[in-house]
Design an enzyme around this catalytic site. Structure first.
Site, mmCIF file in Angstrom:
data_model
loop_
_atom_site.group_PDB
_atom_site.id
_atom_site.type_symbol
_atom_site.label_atom_id
_atom_site.label_comp_id
_atom_site.label_asym_id
_atom_site.label_seq_id
_atom_site.Cartn_x
_atom_site.Cartn_y
_atom_site.Cartn_z
ATOM 1 C CE LYS A 45 -3.293 -2.710 -0.740
ATOM 2 N NZ LYS A 45 -3.413 -2.652 -1.587
ATOM 3 C CB SER A 46 3.982 1.741 0.352
ATOM 4 O OG SER A 46 4.344 1.272 1.233
ATOM 5 C CG HIS A 101 4.758 -6.533 -0.585
ATOM 6 N ND1 HIS A 101 5.192 -5.038 -1.224
ATOM 7 C CD2 HIS A 101 3.829 -6.493 -1.363
ATOM 8 C CE1 HIS A 101 3.907 -5.023 -1.174
ATOM 9 N NE2 HIS A 101 3.037 -5.872 -1.774
ATOM 10 N NE ARG A 123 -0.229 6.678 0.259
ATOM 11 C CZ ARG A 123 -1.085 5.770 0.246
ATOM 12 N NH1 ARG A 123 -1.686 4.475 0.305
ATOM 13 N NH2 ARG A 123 -1.993 7.017 -0.144
ATOM 14 C CB SER A 131 -3.646 2.383 1.252
ATOM 15 O OG SER A 131 -4.335 1.568 1.015
ATOM 16 C CE1 TYR A 187 0.374 6.682 -3.420
ATOM 17 C CE2 TYR A 187 0.045 8.526 -2.225
ATOM 18 C CZ TYR A 187 -0.276 7.910 -2.685
ATOM 19 O OH TYR A 187 -1.988 7.795 -3.472
ATOM 20 C CB SER A 221 2.546 7.104 -14.487
ATOM 21 O OG SER A 221 2.230 7.844 -14.411
ATOM 22 C CG PHE A 223 -6.189 8.258 -8.869
ATOM 23 C CD1 PHE A 223 -6.010 7.379 -7.848
ATOM 24 C CD2 PHE A 223 -7.293 8.617 -8.726
ATOM 25 C CE1 PHE A 223 -6.337 6.001 -7.087
ATOM 26 C CE2 PHE A 223 -8.309 7.644 -7.756
ATOM 27 C CZ PHE A 223 -8.111 6.547 -7.001
HETATM 28 N N1 LIG Z 1 -0.903 7.351 -10.152
HETATM 29 C C1 LIG Z 1 -1.420 6.929 -8.952
HETATM 30 N N2 LIG Z 1 -1.788 7.710 -7.814
HETATM 31 C C2 LIG Z 1 -2.288 8.103 -6.803
HETATM 32 N N3 LIG Z 1 -2.224 6.656 -6.191
HETATM 33 C C3 LIG Z 1 -2.115 5.563 -6.573
HETATM 34 C C4 LIG Z 1 -2.189 5.363 -7.712
HETATM 35 N N4 LIG Z 1 -1.546 3.947 -8.002
HETATM 36 C C5 LIG Z 1 -1.572 3.863 -7.061
HETATM 37 N N5 LIG Z 1 -2.133 4.399 -6.150
HETATM 38 C C6 LIG Z 1 -2.639 4.517 -4.839
HETATM 39 O O1 LIG Z 1 -1.733 3.370 -4.491
HETATM 40 C C7 LIG Z 1 -2.109 2.224 -3.457
HETATM 41 C C8 LIG Z 1 -2.045 0.643 -3.739
HETATM 42 O O2 LIG Z 1 -0.819 0.424 -3.056
HETATM 43 P P1 LIG Z 1 -0.222 -0.877 -3.314
HETATM 44 O O3 LIG Z 1 0.132 -0.111 -5.523
HETATM 45 O O4 LIG Z 1 1.210 -0.976 -2.715
HETATM 46 O O5 LIG Z 1 -0.589 -1.809 -3.100
HETATM 47 S S1 LIG Z 1 -0.119 -3.470 -2.722
HETATM 48 O O6 LIG Z 1 0.451 -3.438 -1.575
HETATM 49 O O7 LIG Z 1 0.372 -3.332 -3.746
HETATM 50 O O8 LIG Z 1 -1.129 -4.022 -3.208
HETATM 51 C C9 LIG Z 1 -4.219 2.852 -3.158
HETATM 52 O O9 LIG Z 1 -3.692 3.845 -2.050
HETATM 53 P P2 LIG Z 1 -5.260 4.015 -1.656
HETATM 54 O O10 LIG Z 1 -6.528 4.778 -1.970
HETATM 55 O O11 LIG Z 1 -5.118 5.294 -0.331
HETATM 56 O O12 LIG Z 1 -6.226 2.865 -1.268
HETATM 57 C C10 LIG Z 1 -3.857 3.685 -4.746
HETATM 58 O O13 LIG Z 1 -4.544 4.332 -4.662
#
Ligand SMILES: Nc1ncnc2c1ncn2[C@@H]1O[C@H](COP(=O)(O)OS(=O)(=O)O)[C@@H](OP(=O)(O)O)[C@H]1O
Length: 328
Positions: A45-46, A101, A123, A131, A187, A221, A223
């Site tokens: 989730k980072s 991880h 993050r 998250s 992040y 890339s 969101f």
């Molecule tokens: N482009 C972009 N911009 C902003 N935020 C983004 C983006 N891509 C992924 N995310 C956010 O990253 C969170 C998921 O983290 P991970 O990819 O590390 O998850 S995992 O470990 O692979 O399961 C998850 O965070 P939260 O929305 O806070 O839950 C995703 O929404």
């Protein structure tokens, strides 16, 4: 819906049995890295998926074809997942992009002497906890999260699957002093300055881009564009494994969402634990988007130069070396 099994502890840490087993862990620990490999490392989730997307775009000069046609678990497999060996064997893509991880002290023997490029993504831990909590609600391969309060306690105690965020971040970030091939990206840094981060990453990966290519990397890339990409948004995963009625993988993508979940008391408790566990760690985190002072600091997190930081990092490096010896 029934929850899937969590495997017995591996080096003191629980991992979801749906994706990990003892053989896959051993495979990861003995993995023969190639010098051309790119390894993305994070605590869950980072910003792992975001980094996978950015790296795929950079190495493809901004062309989104790969990210739109191949799932991230195939183009950047998690080294410790049970399918990684087969995927990596079948892959003809160079450079190989691999994700993990796992902690540094577990991978240190495999990485020793390798020139593989390592990108560590971190993050702020309050947003990680929130998250991760939401992800536990939808991911049936993880234990049920319970209440947020219960979940937060487990996060702070380091008893969740994948172990302690604190240990993970300290373990990997301490390596920036000794590993030339390690880049630490946050992040928040990606969120606040995606263009600058892409430039820094393309330079680290020795893959210089022209302005149009950088523009394409930024665009694909984002969101909004990732949220609709089936190759990463988990909608290809069967609902009995990931239940999209409970939350979404691309959930909010914000800095500071923790403020919507934490009570004042939880925040105070978190601050106390953070202060105690991170007391000798020089890393700074951005806790909310408008926190300009902190965001200025985070831009320099990956290039820590103060004497105090160097002393801390050396100390951590020595500790990590001892851990490596224990592992061996
Ligand atoms: N482009 C972009 N911009 C902003 N935020 C983004 C983006 N891509 C992924 N995310 C956010 O990253 C969170 C998921 O983290 P991970 O990819 O590390 O998850 S995992 O470990 O692979 O399961 C998850 O965070 P939260 O929305 O806070 O839950 C995703 O929404």
């Amino acid at each position: 819906m029934a929850r899937l099994d969590v495997i017995e502890k591996f080096h003191g840490i629980s991992f979801p049995g749906h994706l990990h087993n003892k053989d896959s862990m051993q495979f990861a620990l003995k993995f023969p890295f190639q010098d051309t490999d790119i390894l993305i490392v994070s605590y869950p989730k980072s910003g792992t998926t975001w980094m996978q997307e950015i790296v795929a775009l950079i190495t493809n000069r901004g062309d989104p074809h790969l990210i739109q046609t191949v799932p991230n678990w195939t183009r950047a497999p998690w080294l410790e997942h049970h399918y990684a060996a087969a995927v990596l064997e079948a892959s003809s893509i160079t450079p190989r992009v691999i994700t993990t991880h796992l902690y540094h002290h577990l991978l240190a023997p495999a990485l020793h002497g390798s020139k593989a490029k390592v990108i560590y993504v971190s993050r702020n831990p309050k947003d990680v906890a929130v998250s991760f909590y939401h992800y536990h609600k939808m991911a049936n391969f993880l234990p049920g999260p319970g209440t947020f309060s219960e979940f937060l306690n487990q996060f702070l105690e380091g008893t969740l699957c994948f172990g302690s965020w604190f240990d993970h971040v300290k373990d990997w970030s301490s390596q920036t002093a000794t590993m030339n091939n390690l880049l630490h990206v946050t992040y928040e840094e990606m969120w606040l300055d995606i263009r600058g981060t892409i430039k820094r990453l393309s330079s680290f990966l020795q893959c210089p881009l022209v302005e149009d290519e950088i523009n394409n990397c930024v665009k694909h890339s984002s969101f909004s564009s990732m949220k609709d990409n089936k190759m990463i948004n988990h909608t290809l995963i069967p609902p009995e494994i990931v239940d999209h009625s409970k939350s979404s993988f691309m959930r909010k993508g914000k800095i500071g969402d923790w403020k919507n979940m934490f009570t004042e008391e939880q925040n105070q408790h978190f601050q106390n634990v953070f202060k105690s566990l991170m007391q000798n760690c020089p890393l700074e985190f951005v806790w909310e988007a408008q926190d300009e002072a902190s965001s200025f600091e985070v831009l320099f997190t990956s290039a820590i130069v103060s004497i105090e930081a160097t002393a801390w990092l050396t100390n951590r490096a020595n500790r990590s070396y001892s851990l490596q010896q224990e592992t061996l």
